[in-house]
Design a protein around this motif. Structure first.
Motif, short mmCIF file in Angstrom:
data_model
loop_
_atom_site.label_atom_id
_atom_site.label_comp_id
_atom_site.label_asym_id
_atom_site.label_seq_id
_atom_site.Cartn_x
_atom_site.Cartn_y
_atom_site.Cartn_z
N ASN A 196 0.84 -1.19 0.00
CA ASN A 196 0.00 0.00 0.00
C ASN A 196 0.88 1.24 0.00
OD1 ASN A 196 -1.42 2.28 1.57
ND2 ASN A 196 -3.12 0.91 1.08
N ASP A 197 0.76 2.07 -1.05
CA ASP A 197 1.64 3.23 -1.18
C ASP A 197 1.51 4.19 -0.01
OD1 ASP A 197 2.52 2.24 -3.58
OD2 ASP A 197 1.20 3.46 -4.81
N GLU A 198 0.28 4.43 0.43
CA GLU A 198 0.06 5.35 1.55
C GLU A 198 0.72 4.84 2.82
OE1 GLU A 198 -3.66 7.42 4.03
OE2 GLU A 198 -4.05 5.98 2.41
N LEU A 199 0.62 3.55 3.05
CA LEU A 199 1.23 2.94 4.23
C LEU A 199 2.75 3.05 4.17
CD1 LEU A 199 -0.40 1.60 6.52
CD2 LEU A 199 0.26 -0.62 5.59
N MET A 200 3.32 2.78 3.01
CA MET A 200 4.77 2.83 2.85
C MET A 200 5.29 4.26 3.01
SD MET A 200 5.83 -0.28 2.49
CE MET A 200 4.51 -0.67 3.67
N ASP A 201 4.55 5.25 2.50
CA ASP A 201 4.96 6.65 2.64
C ASP A 201 5.00 7.08 4.10
OD1 ASP A 201 5.21 6.92 -0.08
OD2 ASP A 201 3.30 7.97 -0.38
N LYS A 202 4.06 6.59 4.89
CA LYS A 202 3.97 7.00 6.29
C LYS A 202 5.06 6.38 7.15
CE LYS A 202 -1.00 7.95 6.39
NZ LYS A 202 -2.32 7.57 6.96
N ASP A 230 10.06 0.11 -12.72
CA ASP A 230 11.41 0.66 -12.76
C ASP A 230 11.37 2.15 -12.43
OD1 ASP A 230 10.70 2.09 -15.08
OD2 ASP A 230 11.46 0.54 -16.42
N ASP A 231 12.53 2.79 -12.40
CA ASP A 231 12.62 4.18 -11.97
C ASP A 231 11.91 5.14 -12.92
OD1 ASP A 231 14.48 3.60 -13.90
OD2 ASP A 231 16.05 4.86 -13.08
N GLU A 232 11.89 4.84 -14.22
CA GLU A 232 11.21 5.70 -15.16
C GLU A 232 9.69 5.65 -14.97
OE1 GLU A 232 12.36 7.84 -17.20
OE2 GLU A 232 14.51 7.39 -17.17
N GLU A 233 9.18 4.47 -14.70
CA GLU A 233 7.73 4.31 -14.52
C GLU A 233 7.24 5.02 -13.26
OE1 GLU A 233 6.61 0.03 -16.46
OE2 GLU A 233 7.93 -0.01 -14.72
N LEU A 234 8.09 5.09 -12.23
CA LEU A 234 7.69 5.72 -10.97
C LEU A 234 8.04 7.20 -10.89
CD1 LEU A 234 8.51 3.00 -8.29
CD2 LEU A 234 6.28 3.68 -9.16
N PHE A 235 8.71 7.72 -11.93
CA PHE A 235 9.13 9.12 -11.90
C PHE A 235 7.96 10.09 -11.74
CE2 PHE A 235 10.74 13.01 -14.16
CZ PHE A 235 11.54 13.43 -13.11
N PRO A 236 6.81 9.88 -12.42
CA PRO A 236 5.67 10.80 -12.20
C PRO A 236 5.21 10.82 -10.74
CG PRO A 236 5.32 9.52 -14.20
CD PRO A 236 6.52 8.92 -13.50
N ARG A 237 5.30 9.68 -10.06
CA ARG A 237 4.85 9.64 -8.67
C ARG A 237 5.81 10.38 -7.75
NH1 ARG A 237 4.99 5.53 -4.25
NH2 ARG A 237 3.56 6.41 -2.74
N VAL A 238 7.11 10.28 -8.01
CA VAL A 238 8.04 10.99 -7.13
C VAL A 238 7.94 12.50 -7.36
CG1 VAL A 238 10.11 11.03 -8.62
CG2 VAL A 238 10.37 10.87 -6.15
N LYS A 239 7.63 12.93 -8.60
CA LYS A 239 7.41 14.35 -8.84
C LYS A 239 6.19 14.84 -8.07
CE LYS A 239 7.30 14.70 -13.36
NZ LYS A 239 7.26 15.42 -14.67
N GLU A 240 5.15 14.03 -8.08
CA GLU A 240 3.94 14.38 -7.33
C GLU A 240 4.22 14.44 -5.83
OE1 GLU A 240 -0.48 12.42 -6.49
OE2 GLU A 240 0.71 11.74 -8.20
#
Length: 342
Positions: A196-202, A230-240
Motif C-alpha cells: 500500500n503506497d500510503e502505508l509505505m509513505d507513512k 522501474d525508476d522511469e515508470e515511478l518518476f511521475p509519482r516521485v514528482k507528485e
C-alpha cells in the motif's frame, strides 16, 4: 539458483541477526561479517531454466513462491533461502538497509503502540491477538532530484489610516518574481504492486546513512520482493510527492504581502540519480472483532503505521468531557463578569 547459508562450524542454518548486524547461527552462536562475503551471486547471470522450480538445499522440498519473491523460507524445514537469479543483473539492488529491530523487539513495540491508543477498544489495546509478524524487505527507488521554479505573482500591501473625519484605505500592487533552484536527495518511492503506497509513505523517515552495499546474506531469514516498476515508470509519482514541498518553499520566499495571486508557476523536475534499494518493514497481522487488521512497522526505527479500530463509546465520552469542560469554563467566565451560575 537457491542460495542457502549453512554454518561452517555446526552445519545448521544461518540467518541475518538484526542486533549484531552479522550472519548468525542460532545453534552454536557463530557470527560472520557480511562484508566478508563475495558478490558472486549478484554479478552472476542465470538462465531462464534456473528460475522455474526451486528446491531447498536443506531438505530437498520444492520451494513455493510467487514470481516477485527474492528471499523466503522453506515451508517444510524453515530454512531461510535467497533466490539468486531474481537478484542478478538489472534486478540486483544497489543498497540495502538492514533490519535493526528483531522480531521480538517488533512484537513488543507493536504492543506498546496498541496500549497508547486512547480511542481504540480495550480488547484491541491488550495487544494479545497478534496473528503473525513478517519481516519483509520492500523494493524502493531512491531519487536524487533537481527542480527549477519560475514564478510570477501579484502581491498587495494594504494600509488603512485616518485623516480628519475620513478613514482611507491604500492598496499598493507589486510584481513578484522568483527564479528558484531546488535539490532533493534520496526521495523514496516503493516499487511493489503488493504494498500500500500510503502505508509505505507513512513509514518514513529512514536513516539512509545506514545503507549498506547489497549482499545476499542480509536477506537470509527474511522475505524479500523484487521491484515491479522501474525508476522511469515511478518518476511521475516521485514528482507528485515532492510537489507540496516545492510549493511550500516557494510560498516561504514571498513574505510581507497582504494578499498574493499567482500569475504563472512553472516547475520543472528532472531525475539526477536513482538507486534501487531494499528497505526493512515488519508487517503485523492482528485479529480483532473477527477481522484481520494489517499494520506496518519501520524495521529500522520501530515506527508503526496503520488504521486501528475506533471505540465509538470512547469517542462519545471524549466529546462529552470536552463539552462538559467548555460548559464549566463559560459559567466561570459569566460569574467573573457578574453573571449567575444558574
Amino acid at each position: 539458483m537457491v542460495i542457502h547459508y549453512k554454518c561452517p562450524s555446526c552445519g545448521d542454518d544461518m540467518a541475518f541477526d538484526s542486533e549484531s548486524g552479522r550472519l548468525s547461527c542460532a545453534s552454536c552462536g557463530r557470527e560472520d561479517k557480511i562484508e566478508d562475503f563475495s558478490d558472486e551471486f549478484i554479478k552472476a547471470t542465470f538462465s531462464d531454466e534456473d528460475g522455474k522450480e526451486y528446491h531447498c538445499k536443506n531438505c530437498g522440498a520444492v520451494i513455493i513462491t510467487n514470481e516477485d519473491t527474492t528471499a523466503t523460507s522453506c515451508s517444510f524445514c524453515g530454512a531461510g533461502v535467497v533466490l539468486g537469479d531474481r537478484l542478478s543483473g538489472t534486478l540486483a539492488p544497489v543498497k540495502v538497509l538492514p533490519f535493526q529491530i528483531s522480531k521480538d523487539q517488533a512484537r513488543e513495540a507493536f504492543r506498546k503502540w496498541c496500549r497508547n491508543g486512547r480511542l481504540t477498544p480495550p480488547g484491541f489495546m491488550s495487544a494479545n491477538r497478534i496473528k503473525n509478524i513478517t519481516g519483509l524487505y520492500v523494493p524502493f527507488w531512491l531519487y536524487d532530484l533537481d527542480s527549477t521554479a519560475d514564478v510570477r505573482a501579484v502581491g498587495t500591501k494594504v494600509r488603512t489610516y485616518t485623516r480628519g473625519d475620513y478613514i482611507y484605505t491604500e492598496t499598493k500592487y507589486y510584481d513578484v518574481y522568483r527564479d528558484i533552484d531546488l535539490g532533493y536527495a534520496k526521495v523514496p518511492v516503493d516499487a511493489s504492486t503488493k504494498m500500500n503506497d500510503e502505508l509505505m509513505d507513512k513509514l518514513e523517515p529512514y536513516n539512509y546513512q545506514d545503507l549498506k552495499k547489497f549482499k545476499t546474506p542480509y536477506l537470509a531469514g527474511y522475505i524479500a520482493e523484487k521491484y515491479n516498476y522501474d525508476d522511469e515508470e515511478l518518476f511521475p509519482r516521485v514528482k507528485e510527492k515532492v510537489q507540496p514541498f516545492i510549493d511550500s518553499y516557494i510560498h516561504s520566499t514571498i513574505k510581507g504581502y497582504s494578499s498574493l495571486r499567482y500569475k504563472t508557476k512553472n516547475i520543472h523536475t528532472r531525475m539526477h540519480n536513482s538507486y534501487y534499494v531494499l528497505l526493512p518493514v515488519w508487517m503485523v497481522y492482528y485479529d480483532y472483532d473477527k477481522q484481520e487488521h494489517t499494520f506496518a512497522m519501520n524495521g529500522q526505527t520501530g515506527k508503526v503505521v496503520g488504521k486501528p479500530p475506533i471505540s465509538y463509546k470512547k469517542v462519545a465520552a471524549w466529546w462529552g468531557s470536552i463539552a462538559g469542560v467548555s460548559f464549566i469554563t463559560l459559567k466561570i467566565i459569566a460569574l467573573l463578569l457578574g453573571g449567575s451560575l444558574l
